[in-house]
Write an enzyme that holds these catalytic residues in place. Structure first.
Site, mmCIF file in Angstrom:
data_model
loop_
_atom_site.group_PDB
_atom_site.id
_atom_site.type_symbol
_atom_site.label_atom_id
_atom_site.label_comp_id
_atom_site.label_asym_id
_atom_site.label_seq_id
_atom_site.Cartn_x
_atom_site.Cartn_y
_atom_site.Cartn_z
ATOM 1 N N ASN A 1 4.330 6.525 -1.533
ATOM 2 C CA ASN A 1 4.062 7.919 -1.932
ATOM 3 C C ASN A 1 4.844 8.679 -1.298
ATOM 4 O O ASN A 1 4.367 9.062 -0.024
ATOM 5 C CB ASN A 1 2.672 8.273 -1.963
ATOM 6 C CG ASN A 1 2.280 9.706 -2.360
ATOM 7 O OD1 ASN A 1 3.290 10.519 -2.814
ATOM 8 N ND2 ASN A 1 1.216 10.176 -2.198
ATOM 9 N N TRP A 2 5.882 9.284 -1.750
ATOM 10 C CA TRP A 2 6.886 9.901 -0.803
ATOM 11 C C TRP A 2 6.470 11.578 -0.681
ATOM 12 O O TRP A 2 7.064 12.461 -0.225
ATOM 13 C CB TRP A 2 8.369 10.013 -1.332
ATOM 14 C CG TRP A 2 8.961 8.821 -0.965
ATOM 15 C CD1 TRP A 2 8.573 7.655 -0.285
ATOM 16 C CD2 TRP A 2 10.316 8.274 -1.495
ATOM 17 N NE1 TRP A 2 9.530 6.594 -0.037
ATOM 18 C CE2 TRP A 2 10.480 6.951 -0.888
ATOM 19 C CE3 TRP A 2 11.333 8.935 -2.264
ATOM 20 C CZ2 TRP A 2 11.750 6.321 -1.206
ATOM 21 C CZ3 TRP A 2 12.558 7.944 -2.524
ATOM 22 C CH2 TRP A 2 12.700 6.795 -2.019
ATOM 23 N N LYS A 3 5.576 12.077 -1.677
ATOM 24 C CA LYS A 3 4.946 13.277 -1.837
ATOM 25 C C LYS A 3 6.101 14.174 -2.078
ATOM 26 O O LYS A 3 7.170 13.798 -2.559
ATOM 27 C CB LYS A 3 4.331 13.570 -0.481
ATOM 28 C CG LYS A 3 3.310 12.599 -0.137
ATOM 29 C CD LYS A 3 2.229 13.178 0.915
ATOM 30 C CE LYS A 3 0.887 12.008 1.103
ATOM 31 N NZ LYS A 3 0.144 12.473 1.874
ATOM 32 N N HIS B 1 -4.700 12.163 -6.614
ATOM 33 C CA HIS B 1 -4.474 12.042 -4.998
ATOM 34 C C HIS B 1 -5.282 13.417 -4.455
ATOM 35 O O HIS B 1 -5.558 14.466 -5.259
ATOM 36 C CB HIS B 1 -3.081 12.187 -4.779
ATOM 37 C CG HIS B 1 -2.804 12.166 -3.264
ATOM 38 N ND1 HIS B 1 -2.959 13.149 -2.272
ATOM 39 C CD2 HIS B 1 -2.271 10.980 -2.525
ATOM 40 C CE1 HIS B 1 -2.586 12.562 -1.175
ATOM 41 N NE2 HIS B 1 -2.269 11.175 -1.346
ATOM 42 N N GLU C 1 -4.627 15.453 -2.317
ATOM 43 C CA GLU C 1 -3.803 16.559 -2.272
ATOM 44 C C GLU C 1 -3.931 17.401 -3.269
ATOM 45 O O GLU C 1 -3.923 18.528 -3.584
ATOM 46 C CB GLU C 1 -2.360 16.178 -1.753
ATOM 47 C CG GLU C 1 -2.333 16.128 -0.250
ATOM 48 C CD GLU C 1 -1.232 14.958 0.054
ATOM 49 O OE1 GLU C 1 -0.321 14.874 -0.612
ATOM 50 O OE2 GLU C 1 -1.368 14.533 1.264
ATOM 51 N N GLU D 1 -8.607 6.175 -0.505
ATOM 52 C CA GLU D 1 -7.862 6.974 0.836
ATOM 53 C C GLU D 1 -8.712 7.931 1.486
ATOM 54 O O GLU D 1 -8.977 9.139 0.858
ATOM 55 C CB GLU D 1 -6.796 7.791 0.307
ATOM 56 C CG GLU D 1 -5.541 6.733 -0.308
ATOM 57 C CD GLU D 1 -4.260 7.554 -0.587
ATOM 58 O OE1 GLU D 1 -3.344 7.245 0.046
ATOM 59 O OE2 GLU D 1 -4.116 8.618 -1.090
ATOM 60 N N GLY E 1 -2.332 11.361 6.785
ATOM 61 C CA GLY E 1 -1.435 12.206 7.348
ATOM 62 C C GLY E 1 -1.882 12.673 8.714
ATOM 63 O O GLY E 1 -1.243 13.308 9.395
ATOM 64 N N SER F 1 -2.697 6.766 6.953
ATOM 65 C CA SER F 1 -1.992 6.601 8.119
ATOM 66 C C SER F 1 -1.850 5.148 8.203
ATOM 67 O O SER F 1 -1.874 4.400 9.208
ATOM 68 C CB SER F 1 -2.917 7.084 9.140
ATOM 69 O OG SER F 1 -2.927 8.481 9.249
ATOM 70 N N GLY G 1 2.339 6.799 2.832
ATOM 71 C CA GLY G 1 2.715 8.246 2.896
ATOM 72 C C GLY G 1 3.912 8.305 3.899
ATOM 73 O O GLY G 1 4.811 7.760 3.740
ATOM 74 N N GLY G 2 3.606 8.920 5.007
ATOM 75 C CA GLY G 2 4.450 9.034 6.037
ATOM 76 C C GLY G 2 5.566 7.866 6.455
ATOM 77 O O GLY G 2 6.448 8.006 6.654
HETATM 78 P P1 PGA Z 1 -0.351 8.902 5.007
HETATM 79 O O1 PGA Z 1 -0.468 9.392 3.304
HETATM 80 O O2 PGA Z 1 0.172 7.476 4.792
HETATM 81 O O3 PGA Z 1 0.661 9.593 5.328
HETATM 82 O O4 PGA Z 1 -1.278 8.910 5.793
HETATM 83 C C1 PGA Z 1 -1.192 8.312 2.573
HETATM 84 C C2 PGA Z 1 -1.292 9.301 1.118
HETATM 85 O O5 PGA Z 1 -1.451 10.272 1.306
HETATM 86 O O6 PGA Z 1 -1.193 8.568 0.070
#
Ligand code: PGA
Length: 264
Positions: A10-12, A104, A106, A176, A182, A222, A243-244
């Protein structure tokens, strides 16, 4: 039950078209000739979908490239019309999109997406034959207040309202914990396993034991090369939403590699 793990990047709001091209060149050169016993999915920003589709589905694309599935990070719950800034499921289909991340944390926290909106998006995605990656998870305050199970049960029940057994077979759930996204803090493998087993039991209550046994539940929050194997060794964890650590080809690849051959 043999569930194929699914690792989704998930590159956001990162990696525009040119950065997408650089990522793919590097990622594909590293995966050349390698087959993983897992499904690999990339969810770029909307503006990078065309680049991803062009590269992965060009006439000369390698079989490793063709095996990568494309996901969107969101979709509209409406078909078309006066919805400034939105993208419809049929538009996504034009870019070889097969999965769509829905709900998600966010989107829930920053854009006010409610369980009802998320439910409408899941239905809309299935109308276009897109596979939802349906995200759920509790905040730290909710966990500390002992509300973990209530929160997850509500998100699942409301989010899946009216979803048929047949459509459920095409849905992936991503658990999640919001406090792990993050932040560098990962749920322990025991915390993650307990939550995944609970999610599966809620789905079993709604759709029956067989559907629940087939359901893939990703862990997200994470995930890194160093913790992927331990998390993926848990019996109810079937992949990761990353994500990251999926912004960099080597790190995404190491998560897939370590997570597809979990230590037990
Ligand atoms: P993260 O994000 O791996 O950077 O914690 C995961 C996500 O939000 O899907």
């Amino acid at each position: 039950m043999n569930r194929k793990p699914i690792f989704a990047a998930n590159w956001k709001m990162n990696l525009g078209p040119s950065a997408t091209e650089d990522f793919l060149k590097s990622f594909l050169s590293k995966t050349q000739g390698q087959a993983f016993p897992a499904e690999i999915v990339i969810a770029p920003p909307f503006v990078s979908l065309a680049k991803l589709a062009d590269i992965l589905h060009s006439p000369g694309a390698s079989k490793e490239a063709q095996a990568i599935q494309i996901a969107a990070q969101n979709c509209s719950q409406f078909d078309s019309g006066a919805y400034t800034g939105e993208v419809s499921v049929l538009m996504l289909r034009e870019f070889f999109v097969h999965y769509v991340i829905i709900g998600h944390s966010e989107r829930r926290a920053i854009y006010g997406e409610t369980d009802a909106i998320i439910n409408a998006k899941i239905h809309k995605a299935r109308e276009a034959n897109l596979k939802p990656i349906f995200c759920i998870g509790e905040t730290l305050a909710q966990r500390e207040a002992g509300q973990l199970e209530t929160v997850l049960r509500t998100q699942i029940t409301e989010g899946l309202k009216g979803v048929s057994d047949k459509d459920m077979a095409e849905i992936v759930i991503a658990y999640e914990p919001v406090w792990a996204i993050g932040t560098g803090v990962t749920a322990t493998s025991q915390q993650a396993q307990d939550a995944h087993a609970f999610v599966r039991s809620v789905v079993a209550g709604l759709y029956g034991a067989d559907s629940a046994a087939k359901l893939r539940i990703q862990y997200g929050g994470s995930v890194k090369p160093g913790n992927a194997a331990e998390l993926m060794a848990c019996p109810d964890i079937d992949g990761a939403l990353i994500g990251g650590a999926a912004l960099e080809p080597q790190s995404f690849l190491e998560i897939i590699r370590n997570g597809s051959n979990p230590v037990s």
